[in-house]
Design a protein around this motif. Sequence first.
Motif, PDB file in Angstrom:
ATOM      1  N   ILE A  20       5.849  -2.492   3.855  1.00 51.39           N
ATOM      2  CA  ILE A  20       5.278  -1.481   2.967  1.00 51.39           C
ATOM      3  C   ILE A  20       4.334  -2.143   1.982  1.00 51.39           C
ATOM      4  CG2 ILE A  20       5.821   0.196   1.139  1.00 51.39           C
ATOM      5  CD1 ILE A  20       8.454   0.724   2.627  1.00 51.39           C
ATOM      6  N   ARG A  21       3.190  -1.504   1.780  1.00 53.23           N
ATOM      7  CA  ARG A  21       2.205  -1.957   0.790  1.00 53.23           C
ATOM      8  C   ARG A  21       1.992  -0.834  -0.214  1.00 53.23           C
ATOM      9  NH1 ARG A  21      -3.495  -2.035   0.421  1.00 53.23           N
ATOM     10  NH2 ARG A  21      -3.674  -0.992   2.406  1.00 53.23           N
ATOM     11  N   VAL A  22       2.074  -1.178  -1.504  1.00 51.83           N
ATOM     12  CA  VAL A  22       1.938  -0.185  -2.572  1.00 51.83           C
ATOM     13  C   VAL A  22       0.732  -0.542  -3.431  1.00 51.83           C
ATOM     14  CG1 VAL A  22       3.068   0.849  -4.590  1.00 51.83           C
ATOM     15  CG2 VAL A  22       4.428   0.215  -2.588  1.00 51.83           C
ATOM     16  N   VAL A  49       0.531   5.984   4.570  1.00 53.18           N
ATOM     17  CA  VAL A  49       1.625   6.932   4.426  1.00 53.18           C
ATOM     18  C   VAL A  49       1.144   8.092   3.560  1.00 53.18           C
ATOM     19  CG1 VAL A  49       3.970   7.274   3.523  1.00 53.18           C
ATOM     20  CG2 VAL A  49       3.378   5.139   4.685  1.00 53.18           C
ATOM     21  N   THR A  50       0.325   7.782   2.559  1.00 52.30           N
ATOM     22  CA  THR A  50      -0.122   8.794   1.599  1.00 52.30           C
ATOM     23  C   THR A  50      -1.613   9.097   1.755  1.00 52.30           C
ATOM     24  OG1 THR A  50      -0.582   7.108  -0.082  1.00 52.30           O
ATOM     25  CG2 THR A  50       1.625   8.093  -0.075  1.00 52.30           C
ATOM     26  N   ILE A  51      -1.981  10.238   1.194  1.00 55.30           N
ATOM     27  CA  ILE A  51      -3.385  10.650   1.136  1.00 55.30           C
ATOM     28  C   ILE A  51      -3.674  11.038  -0.316  1.00 55.30           C
ATOM     29  CG2 ILE A  51      -2.829  13.044   1.751  1.00 55.30           C
ATOM     30  CD1 ILE A  51      -5.550  13.103   3.239  1.00 55.30           C
ATOM     31  N   ASN A  52      -4.873  10.775  -0.753  1.00 54.92           N
ATOM     32  CA  ASN A  52      -5.255  11.093  -2.126  1.00 54.92           C
ATOM     33  C   ASN A  52      -5.872  12.485  -2.191  1.00 54.92           C
ATOM     34  OD1 ASN A  52      -5.668  10.732  -4.854  1.00 54.92           O
ATOM     35  ND2 ASN A  52      -7.561   9.587  -4.599  1.00 54.92           N
ATOM     36  N   LEU A  53      -5.202  13.359  -2.913  1.00 52.72           N
ATOM     37  CA  LEU A  53      -5.766  14.677  -3.213  1.00 52.72           C
ATOM     38  C   LEU A  53      -6.118  14.641  -4.694  1.00 52.72           C
ATOM     39  CD1 LEU A  53      -3.299  17.051  -1.298  1.00 52.72           C
ATOM     40  CD2 LEU A  53      -5.429  16.009  -0.492  1.00 52.72           C
ATOM     41  N   PRO A  54      -7.345  14.260  -5.026  1.00 52.38           N
ATOM     42  CA  PRO A  54      -7.694  13.924  -6.408  1.00 52.38           C
ATOM     43  C   PRO A  54      -7.589  15.055  -7.417  1.00 52.38           C
ATOM     44  CG  PRO A  54      -9.646  13.933  -5.015  1.00 52.38           C
ATOM     45  CD  PRO A  54      -8.466  14.120  -4.118  1.00 52.38           C
ATOM     46  N   TYR A  55      -7.546  16.301  -6.979  1.00 47.08           N
ATOM     47  CA  TYR A  55      -7.493  17.400  -7.940  1.00 47.08           C
ATOM     48  C   TYR A  55      -6.087  17.976  -8.098  1.00 47.08           C
ATOM     49  CZ  TYR A  55     -12.439  16.823  -7.422  1.00 47.08           C
ATOM     50  OH  TYR A  55     -13.686  16.275  -7.394  1.00 47.08           O
ATOM     51  N   PHE A  57      -2.253  17.496  -9.638  1.00 46.43           N
ATOM     52  CA  PHE A  57      -1.505  16.756 -10.652  1.00 46.43           C
ATOM     53  C   PHE A  57      -0.265  16.162 -10.005  1.00 46.43           C
ATOM     54  CE2 PHE A  57       2.005  16.450 -13.619  1.00 46.43           C
ATOM     55  CZ  PHE A  57       1.465  15.550 -14.530  1.00 46.43           C
ATOM     56  N   LEU A  58      -0.056  14.868 -10.218  1.00 40.50           N
ATOM     57  CA  LEU A  58       1.108  14.174  -9.675  1.00 40.50           C
ATOM     58  C   LEU A  58       1.748  13.306 -10.734  1.00 40.50           C
ATOM     59  CD1 LEU A  58      -0.415  12.902  -6.305  1.00 40.50           C
ATOM     60  CD2 LEU A  58       1.216  14.761  -6.590  1.00 40.50           C
ATOM     61  N   GLU A  59       3.056  13.186 -10.667  1.00 36.86           N
ATOM     62  CA  GLU A  59       3.761  12.201 -11.480  1.00 36.86           C
ATOM     63  C   GLU A  59       3.472  10.827 -10.870  1.00 36.86           C
ATOM     64  OE1 GLU A  59       5.381  12.760 -14.276  1.00 36.86           O
ATOM     65  OE2 GLU A  59       5.034  14.917 -14.140  1.00 36.86           O
ATOM     66  N   PRO A  60       3.662   9.736 -11.639  1.00 34.43           N
ATOM     67  CA  PRO A  60       3.328   8.405 -11.113  1.00 34.43           C
ATOM     68  C   PRO A  60       4.074   8.002  -9.838  1.00 34.43           C
ATOM     69  CG  PRO A  60       3.577   8.315 -13.490  1.00 34.43           C
ATOM     70  CD  PRO A  60       4.015   9.688 -13.056  1.00 34.43           C
ATOM     71  N   ASN A  61       5.228   8.617  -9.561  1.00 35.58           N
ATOM     72  CA  ASN A  61       5.978   8.272  -8.354  1.00 35.58           C
ATOM     73  C   ASN A  61       5.750   9.260  -7.207  1.00 35.58           C
ATOM     74  OD1 ASN A  61       7.480  10.359  -9.725  1.00 35.58           O
ATOM     75  ND2 ASN A  61       9.218   9.854  -8.413  1.00 35.58           N
ATOM     76  N   GLU A  62       4.897  10.251  -7.400  1.00 38.25           N
ATOM     77  CA  GLU A  62       4.681  11.272  -6.387  1.00 38.25           C
ATOM     78  C   GLU A  62       3.405  11.018  -5.599  1.00 38.25           C
ATOM     79  OE1 GLU A  62       6.825  15.035  -8.631  1.00 38.25           O
ATOM     80  OE2 GLU A  62       4.642  14.876  -8.694  1.00 38.25           O
ATOM     81  N   ALA A  63       3.419  11.495  -4.354  1.00 37.29           N
ATOM     82  CA  ALA A  63       2.234  11.386  -3.505  1.00 37.29           C
ATOM     83  C   ALA A  63       2.333  12.420  -2.397  1.00 37.29           C
ATOM     84  CB  ALA A  63       2.135   9.988  -2.909  1.00 37.29           C
ATOM     85  N   PHE A  64       1.192  12.703  -1.779  1.00 32.28           N
ATOM     86  CA  PHE A  64       1.150  13.577  -0.624  1.00 32.28           C
ATOM     87  C   PHE A  64       1.108  12.720   0.633  1.00 32.28           C
ATOM     88  CE2 PHE A  64      -0.570  16.256  -3.993  1.00 32.28           C
ATOM     89  CZ  PHE A  64       0.213  17.386  -3.828  1.00 32.28           C
ATOM     90  N   ILE A  65       1.806  13.177   1.660  1.00 30.77           N
ATOM     91  CA  ILE A  65       1.916  12.428   2.905  1.00 30.77           C
ATOM     92  C   ILE A  65       0.726  12.768   3.794  1.00 30.77           C
ATOM     93  CG2 ILE A  65       3.374  11.979   4.924  1.00 30.77           C
ATOM     94  CD1 ILE A  65       4.443  11.076   2.093  1.00 30.77           C
ATOM     95  N   THR A  66       0.146  11.725   4.369  1.00 25.61           N
ATOM     96  CA  THR A  66      -1.019  11.900   5.225  1.00 25.61           C
ATOM     97  C   THR A  66      -0.715  12.855   6.370  1.00 25.61           C
ATOM     98  OG1 THR A  66      -2.694  10.742   6.522  1.00 25.61           O
ATOM     99  CG2 THR A  66      -0.477   9.881   6.651  1.00 25.61           C
ATOM    100  N   GLY A  67      -1.726  13.508   6.875  1.00 27.57           N
ATOM    101  CA  GLY A  67      -1.555  14.473   7.951  1.00 27.57           C
ATOM    102  C   GLY A  67      -1.318  13.842   9.308  1.00 27.57           C
ATOM    103  N   ASN A  68      -1.590  12.541   9.441  1.00 27.16           N
ATOM    104  CA  ASN A  68      -1.376  11.859  10.713  1.00 27.16           C
ATOM    105  C   ASN A  68       0.106  11.551  10.900  1.00 27.16           C
ATOM    106  OD1 ASN A  68      -4.174  11.805  10.943  1.00 27.16           O
ATOM    107  ND2 ASN A  68      -4.310   9.817   9.958  1.00 27.16           N
ATOM    108  N   PHE A  69       0.701  12.127  11.920  1.00 28.26           N
ATOM    109  CA  PHE A  69       2.105  11.867  12.247  1.00 28.26           C
ATOM    110  C   PHE A  69       3.035  12.216  11.089  1.00 28.26           C
ATOM    111  CE2 PHE A  69      -0.662   8.750  14.348  1.00 28.26           C
ATOM    112  CZ  PHE A  69      -0.561   9.220  15.640  1.00 28.26           C
ATOM    113  N   THR A  70       2.789  13.347  10.431  1.00 26.89           N
ATOM    114  CA  THR A  70       3.562  13.755   9.257  1.00 26.89           C
ATOM    115  C   THR A  70       5.055  13.803   9.549  1.00 26.89           C
ATOM    116  OG1 THR A  70       1.707  15.044   8.441  1.00 26.89           O
ATOM    117  CG2 THR A  70       3.857  15.570   7.526  1.00 26.89           C
ATOM    118  N   LYS A  71       5.443  14.388  10.658  1.00 24.31           N
ATOM    119  CA  LYS A  71       6.858  14.517  11.003  1.00 24.31           C
ATOM    120  C   LYS A  71       7.507  13.129  11.073  1.00 24.31           C
ATOM    121  CE  LYS A  71       9.771  16.071  14.785  1.00 24.31           C
ATOM    122  NZ  LYS A  71       9.785  16.578  16.135  1.00 24.31           N
ATOM    123  N   ASP A  72       6.846  12.178  11.717  1.00 22.70           N
ATOM    124  CA  ASP A  72       7.380  10.820  11.834  1.00 22.70           C
ATOM    125  C   ASP A  72       7.444  10.137  10.476  1.00 22.70           C
ATOM    126  OD1 ASP A  72       7.572  11.057  14.646  1.00 22.70           O
ATOM    127  OD2 ASP A  72       5.473  10.473  14.856  1.00 22.70           O
TER     128      ASP A  72
END
Length: 143
Positions: A20-22, A49-55, A57-72
């Motif tokens: 994992i790379r952060v 693992v994540t995708i940036n949705l710049p608009y 609002f996220l807490e510092p530990n939150e992120a959106f999961i990329t659409g590629n292989f989301t289920k996996d």
Amino acid sequence: MDTKKTLRYNWEFGRETVAIRVSSYRNNGNLYVGLCHKEGREWEDFGDVTINLPYQFLEPNEAFITGNFTKDMLHFIKEHKLGKVLNETGRSGYATYQKVAFDLARLAEFDPEGVAEHCRFAGIEVPKEKPQKTKKQNRGEER
């Protein structure tokens, strides 16, 4: 760094051993999580693992999961206790992305420097390491 703590990632094309790379997205400081795998002697990017949705609002530990292989990816996050899948989603264009609250202390077990950098960038305290669980040893009295 040649040695990294790794995990198994099962996906529709097989099994991979990944690290994992952060980091942080530089335009807004949102959390970035990626996977690397070893090709020969070198670590190379395997995927985001994540995708940036710049608009959004996220807490510092939150992120959106990329659409590629989301289920996996969601299965990988749950299986390895990397975070909690939230009931919220974000949208960009026609795509919908699942929101996850990552456990920064758990991510730090795999990339302590990356988590520390993200925390500094986000202006939050670096999470303390979770105590390692050890098996209780049977200590008999000496006679």
